[in-house]
Write a protein that holds these residues in place. Structure first.
Motif, PDB file in Angstrom:
ATOM      1  N   ILE A  34       0.857  -1.177   0.000  1.00  0.00           N
ATOM      2  CA  ILE A  34       0.000   0.000   0.000  1.00  0.00           C
ATOM      3  C   ILE A  34       0.893   1.227   0.000  1.00  0.00           C
ATOM      4  O   ILE A  34       1.652   1.453   0.938  1.00  0.00           O
ATOM      5  N   ASP A  55       1.494   5.193   0.165  1.00  0.00           N
ATOM      6  CA  ASP A  55       0.864   6.397   0.716  1.00  0.00           C
ATOM      7  C   ASP A  55       1.935   7.478   0.815  1.00  0.00           C
ATOM      8  O   ASP A  55       2.477   7.735   1.883  1.00  0.00           O
ATOM      9  N   SER A 103       1.734  12.647   3.643  1.00  0.00           N
ATOM     10  CA  SER A 103       1.185  12.751   4.994  1.00  0.00           C
ATOM     11  C   SER A 103       0.765  14.200   5.231  1.00  0.00           C
ATOM     12  O   SER A 103       1.383  15.132   4.705  1.00  0.00           O
ATOM     13  N   THR A 136      -7.378   9.671  -3.006  1.00  0.00           N
ATOM     14  CA  THR A 136      -7.337   9.316  -1.585  1.00  0.00           C
ATOM     15  C   THR A 136      -8.077  10.371  -0.773  1.00  0.00           C
ATOM     16  O   THR A 136      -7.968  11.570  -1.045  1.00  0.00           O
ATOM     17  N   LYS A 189      -8.723  11.816   3.161  1.00  0.00           N
ATOM     18  CA  LYS A 189      -8.247  11.803   4.545  1.00  0.00           C
ATOM     19  C   LYS A 189      -8.943  12.896   5.344  1.00  0.00           C
ATOM     20  O   LYS A 189      -9.225  13.983   4.823  1.00  0.00           O
ATOM     21  N   ASP A 232      -1.333   9.022  10.252  1.00  0.00           N
ATOM     22  CA  ASP A 232      -1.030   8.851   8.829  1.00  0.00           C
ATOM     23  C   ASP A 232       0.473   8.864   8.598  1.00  0.00           C
ATOM     24  O   ASP A 232       1.015   8.049   7.861  1.00  0.00           O
ATOM     25  N   THR A 250       2.960   5.839   7.218  1.00  0.00           N
ATOM     26  CA  THR A 250       3.728   5.940   5.966  1.00  0.00           C
ATOM     27  C   THR A 250       5.234   5.918   6.179  1.00  0.00           C
ATOM     28  O   THR A 250       5.975   5.635   5.244  1.00  0.00           O
ATOM     29  N   GLN A 264      -7.070  -2.929  -2.174  1.00  0.00           N
ATOM     30  CA  GLN A 264      -6.211  -2.756  -1.002  1.00  0.00           C
ATOM     31  C   GLN A 264      -6.445  -3.841   0.040  1.00  0.00           C
ATOM     32  O   GLN A 264      -5.491  -4.396   0.602  1.00  0.00           O
ATOM     33  N   ASN A 300      -2.236  -0.721  -3.892  1.00  0.00           N
ATOM     34  CA  ASN A 300      -3.166   0.291  -4.406  1.00  0.00           C
ATOM     35  C   ASN A 300      -2.655   0.948  -5.688  1.00  0.00           C
ATOM     36  O   ASN A 300      -3.166   1.985  -6.100  1.00  0.00           O
TER      37      ASN A 300
END
Length: 665
Positions: free
Chosen positions: A25, A27, A30, A145, A147, A167, A171, A617, A623
């Protein structure tokens, strides 16, 4: 060493010039939040994005057809009102490689956004919102995405929210895991610069400005030195001095421009046009229109310093070589610096100059150590000018790559794919005629016969010219895919007179099942709904191929245009599997009540694409797109899923393995 060897090196240079993903995944961004007090009733909500290296976060203001713009939404409340729209930093405006060089605004490393609010209720303590964003690098994009963001109004310059800290903690581990692979990719890019620069240095050795200097300089060191060891030492110092001189040039370019400026040089439309003109000038010089020379006064002053002897004298002898040979080496050095700068790496020019100078310096040291080898060198003559002309044709071809970049950014459609390929066919066709002795340029000597080396290089360029001709009718031309505009940027995106290929049962006359469609241009039967596709697969007793894709996924289109079109792959897709293409960036709202998010408890999914993204995911732990899964009727994987797989044989073997496992169950 003979002429055949030198022409062989030229063939290698020409070829180099034109030439299992771990599920996780990703990401790369942040978020942290803070609050800045403007007055008793006005505050700025600050949203800061920290972006991993090599990734881009996009602006809030983008054209349609490109990446998803960053978007902020805030929970509606009677306690405050929004003042205008969120502001953002200047960022970078440049062509985006992941979207065929569409001009977009993006952010690297970090980005700060601000939303001003005016309090109605001065006792308000918390404001909640959400950020929706998309990130890409040069090879892939991640799905949109969402958040949550939370602001503590009572804490000016508040630290990052718990959500943002979570987060960032999540990451950080993945960022460390990716750091190694990103570093490896960067090292590969620098190695490519070094390799091409090294070959370019060997090509420069074969020019009439440098080649005759080898026996002259080596003889000077061996005859003027009292011992053989001292002669070798002086020759080595001479070679090191050459390297130092060109390294200084690379360092100056890197220091003057810096990494950000080099990236701007590589993407700015006007600099691409300047590069085009510059390479045209270099090409004209090599073809014999004129010579690019430094002032004679420079060479005279350096020669005087070279007479001083010792280490200083040797250094100035090397500097004299660089100045005197500039008419031959200058265009090559300039091209290398342009190419290194176009990579956006600050140390690229330094690596390029090291590779180039190392190739120039090596012969002086080697021939000083083994002076007997000088007898094997071919005699100077007209063939040295032929080397310059060949390099001139290569520079001319490369120039149009930069003009193509500018044309695509401006969307002028003056240099579409067919025009670009036609120009390259003309350039390399003319080069073929030159090598076969059918064309003569101003400084060429009369050609009485064609050497074996020249004939071999001519056959290579002839074959390359013939190879490009089908590109006018839509052939992908994978060997030079990095140079021409993409296939969609053309007068006929699927090729003039293109016939749909690949036998199978799915044709335009077939009755299409409910929920399916025929994917153009290959007429592959495909579903965009998971449940309907799985039900149909059970009905016809075929395995399922899930294609996790996206409308903004460039590598997905590359697979469809370059791999799926191959006869063996296309037959499997049309006859042996049921294709389910799930678009993770699809913005179609659900009919009726939206389902709950499984990754964000308490939240509802907004679009169908989020449903497919969460499926990928949760079930497969990744992803990124494209991502391909061969699955049985019980939703079990038939073999290991794969990501971007441009090798047709490898992809076909993967398909056949999964189909075979399904039949043998």
């Amino acid at each position: 060493m003979n002429k055949r060897t030198f022409y062989f090196l030229l063939v290698i240079f020409t070829t180099a010039f034109s030439s299992t993903v771990k599920a996780q995944i990703l990401d790369p961004v942040s978020w942290s939040t803070s609050v800045e007090k403007i007055s008793d009733t006005e505050y700025d909500l600050v949203m800061k994005a920290t972006i991993d290296a090599s990734w881009h976060l996009y602006s809030q203001h983008l054209e349609e057809g490109g990446p998803v713009a960053t978007e902020f939404t805030f929970v509606e409340s009677e306690d405050y009102t929004l003042v205008d729209s969120p502001s953002e930093e200047e960022g970078h405006s440049a062509p985006e490689p992941a979207f065929d060089n569409m001009m977009v605004k993006y952010f690297e490393n970090s980005a700060t956004f601000k939303q001003r609010i005016k309090l109605v209720n001065k006792e308000l303590s918390v404001v909640k919102g959400e950020v929706n964003y998309m990130v890409c690098n040069d090879s892939q994009c991640l799905p949109p995405t969402y958040k949550d963001i939370v602001f503590n109004i009572k804490a000016e310059k508040a630290p990052a929210t718990t959500e943002a800290k979570k987060d960032q903690a999540t990451t950080s581990k993945e960022s460390k895991e990716k750091e190694g692979s990103e570093k490896e990719g960067s090292e590969k890019g620098l190695f490519s610069i070094f390799f091409i620069a090294f070959l370019s240095g060997f090509a420069a050795l074969l020019t009439p400005c440098v080649f005759p200097m080898i026996p002259m300089t080596v003889s000077f060191f061996t005859k003027q030195s009292k011992t053989k060891a001292k002669g070798i030492r002086n020759a080595i110092i001479y070679g090191i001095s050459i390297i130092v001189i060109y390294l200084l040039l690379g360092i100056i370019v890197s220091a003057v421009f810096g990494a950000d400026a080099l990236n701007a040089l590589s993407t700015n439309v006007w600099f691409n046009i300047i590069f085009f003109v510059l390479l045209l000038v270099f090409a004209a010089s090599f073809l014999g229109a004129f010579e690019i020379m430094l002032p004679n006064s420079w060479a005279n002053k350096v020669d005087k310093q070279a007479d001083r002897g010792g280490l200083v004298g040797i250094f100035f002898m090397a500097l004299a070589l660089a100045i005197v040979s500039f008419s031959c080496t200058g265009p090559i050095v300039g091209t290398l610096l342009v190419q290194a700068a176009s990579g956006g790496s600050q140390i690229g020019p330094i690596v390029g100059m090291f590779g180039f100078s190392l190739a120039i310096a090596l012969p002086f040291a080697l021939f000083a150590a083994f002076p007997g080898w000088l007898n094997s060198l071919p005699k100077s003559g007209g063939w040295l000018n032929s080397v310059k002309v060949v390099l001139g044709f290569l520079e001319l071809a490369l120039a149009f790559k930069f003009l193509s970049n500018a044309d695509m950014v401006l969307q002028m459609h003056l240099l579409e794919r067919e025009v670009f390929i036609a120009i390259w066919i003309a350039v390399f066709g003319a080069l073929t005629l030159y090598l076969f002795g059918k064309l003569q340029l101003p400084h060429d000597s009369p050609l009485k016969h064609i050497s074996v080396g020249r004939l071999s290089l001519g056959l290579v360029t002839l074959a390359f010219t013939i190879y490009m001709i089908p590109g006018l009718w839509g052939a992908p031309l994978n060997l030079i895919s990095a140079f021409p505009p993409p296939q969609h940027y053309s007068e006929s995106p699927y090729g003039v007179g293109n016939m749909q290929t690949g036998g199978g049962t799915a044709t335009h006359t077939q009755e299409v099942p409910e929920g399916a469609h025929l994917m153009a241009p290959h007429n592959i039967l495909a579903f965009n709904d998971y449940e309907k596709g799985l039900a149909y697969a059970k009905k016809v007793n075929k395995p399922v191929m899930i294609d996790f894709t996206g409308h903004a996924c460039v590598n997905c289109r590359k697979m469809e245009q370059n791999v799926w079109v191959k006869e063996n792959v296309l037959n499997v897709l049309k006859n042996d599997v049921v294709l389910i293409s799930l678009y993770v960036d699809e913005k179609i709202k659900f009919e009726g009540e939206a389902p709950d998010s499984k990754l964000r408890p308490g939240k509802k999914l907004r679009y169908t694409g989020q449903q497919w993204s969460e499926l990928q995911q949760i079930r497969y732990g990744t992803n990124a797109q494209p991502y391909y899964v061969l699955m049985g009727h019980d939703e079990e994987s038939l073999n290991e899923p794969v990501a971007y797989t441009p090798d047709v044989t490898e992809y076909h073997n993967w398909l056949k393995e999964g189909v075979s496992n399904f039949k043998n169950k």
